[in-house]
Design an enzyme around this catalytic site. Sequence first.
Site, PDB file in Angstrom:
ATOM      1  N   LYS A  58      36.488  48.806  34.514  1.00  0.00           N
ATOM      2  CA  LYS A  58      37.559  49.028  33.542  1.00  0.00           C
ATOM      3  C   LYS A  58      37.240  50.135  32.542  1.00  0.00           C
ATOM      4  CE  LYS A  58      40.810  45.718  34.357  1.00  0.00           C
ATOM      5  NZ  LYS A  58      40.190  44.584  34.997  1.00  0.00           N
ATOM      6  N   SER A 311      34.045  44.831  41.975  1.00  0.00           N
ATOM      7  CA  SER A 311      34.643  45.366  40.755  1.00  0.00           C
ATOM      8  C   SER A 311      33.976  44.969  39.447  1.00  0.00           C
ATOM      9  CB  SER A 311      36.119  44.976  40.723  1.00  0.00           C
ATOM     10  OG  SER A 311      36.252  43.572  40.903  1.00  0.00           O
TER      11      SER A 311
HETATM   12  C1  LIG Z   1      40.732  43.966  36.030  1.00  0.00           C
HETATM   13  C2  LIG Z   1      39.867  43.580  37.146  1.00  0.00           C
HETATM   14  C3  LIG Z   1      40.341  43.584  38.480  1.00  0.00           C
HETATM   15  C4  LIG Z   1      41.776  43.873  38.841  1.00  0.00           C
HETATM   16  O1  LIG Z   1      42.234  45.149  38.464  1.00  0.00           O
HETATM   17  P1  LIG Z   1      43.780  45.448  38.423  1.00  0.00           P
HETATM   18  O2  LIG Z   1      43.885  46.873  38.051  1.00  0.00           O
HETATM   19  O3  LIG Z   1      44.405  44.547  37.403  1.00  0.00           O
HETATM   20  O4  LIG Z   1      44.340  45.152  39.792  1.00  0.00           O
HETATM   21  C5  LIG Z   1      39.438  43.284  39.488  1.00  0.00           C
HETATM   22  N1  LIG Z   1      38.160  42.954  39.217  1.00  0.00           N
HETATM   23  C6  LIG Z   1      37.673  42.937  37.970  1.00  0.00           C
HETATM   24  C7  LIG Z   1      36.253  42.577  37.760  1.00  0.00           C
HETATM   25  C8  LIG Z   1      38.504  43.255  36.882  1.00  0.00           C
HETATM   26  O5  LIG Z   1      38.013  43.224  35.645  1.00  0.00           O
END
Ligand SMILES: *Cc1c(COP(=O)(O)O)cnc(C)c1O
Length: 331
Positions: A58, A311
């Site tokens: 993010k 992510s």
């Molecule tokens: C925010 C987030 C997502 C999803 O991202 P989007 O852009 O809302 O689809 C996935 N994994 C993690 C760890 C996140 O913080």
Amino acid sequence: MSSMPPTELTLRDVYAARQRIASVAARTPLAPSPTLSGLAGARVRLKLECVQHTGSFKVRGAANKLSSLSDEERARGVITFSTGNHGRAVAFVARQAGVKAVICLSEMVPANKVEGVRQFGAEVVRHGQSQDEAMARAYELVEERGLTLVHPFDDPQVIAGQGTIGLEILEELPGVDTVLVPLSGGGLIGGVALALKAANPGTRVVGVSMARGAAMYHSLQAGKPVQVAEKETLADSLSGGVGLDNRYTFEMVRRFVDEVVLLAEEEIAEGMAFTLEEHRLIVEGAGAVGIAALLRGKVTDLGREVAVVVSGGNVDIAQVLGLVQEYRPTP
Ligand SMILES: *Cc1c(COP(=O)(O)O)cnc(C)c1O
């Protein structure tokens, strides 16, 4: 002109984002996974955003958005609502930029994530029982205090920032056939898919969500953004709606994403346990969904080269250790 199509966002914007965020966001490793490769019958690599600054991707979108603000907007400060990671990233980037940040978090956000936001000196506002209620409070405060909203996903600058992950994957793996991406509001997958499909429209992009409260999945089924009840899930970072007034990500996901798969809680737990056992990495539920989807053979036609976006890693360590006891892969 009614509404601008999401195509106003182009590969050029993603390249511009990369320049802007270079000093704030790290280039993360693309690590091979021999065991997953064996299971999947393809060469699998993991894009490790769990080792990114603030523990999730993010920071890329937040850094790009903040660098696009005017001096006046910077002076007034920014606000956001978040399931935790976006708020933490905004707080981190804002502190570096000397900008005041207010982060609205619902009561559903786990304690470790609330602490993660406070750590970077942002003002935390706890409000409501869902991400949607935290969002409503954030919009009120935009009006009351003249703050600029840094939307967690539905913002071209944020999407372009997340898309830099796609550029990094392409540089190391120009022939990538399939990319698995965790999916919630769609800023991550939208940006990543934009970059990948610009390079090669044949690359498959697969979204992965939890079955409990998969707002984008149900919106795609309905052909328009719909409200989905928020439920407790191990993939807490994937909670929350896509916004009934969604402007960018719904159309991008509809256009660029080839398939969305859903996972049960137990499958997500297996993914987290596998990643700790096999790769010695702590990943949160949302970060493990791509790995979990491969472990369970949920995606077919992978091709030869596969990348999985891992992510984020912001999870209570005791929780992961507990899951490992329960879901440890049997040798
Ligand atoms: C925010 C987030 C997502 C999803 O991202 P989007 O852009 O809302 O689809 C996935 N994994 C993690 C760890 C996140 O913080």
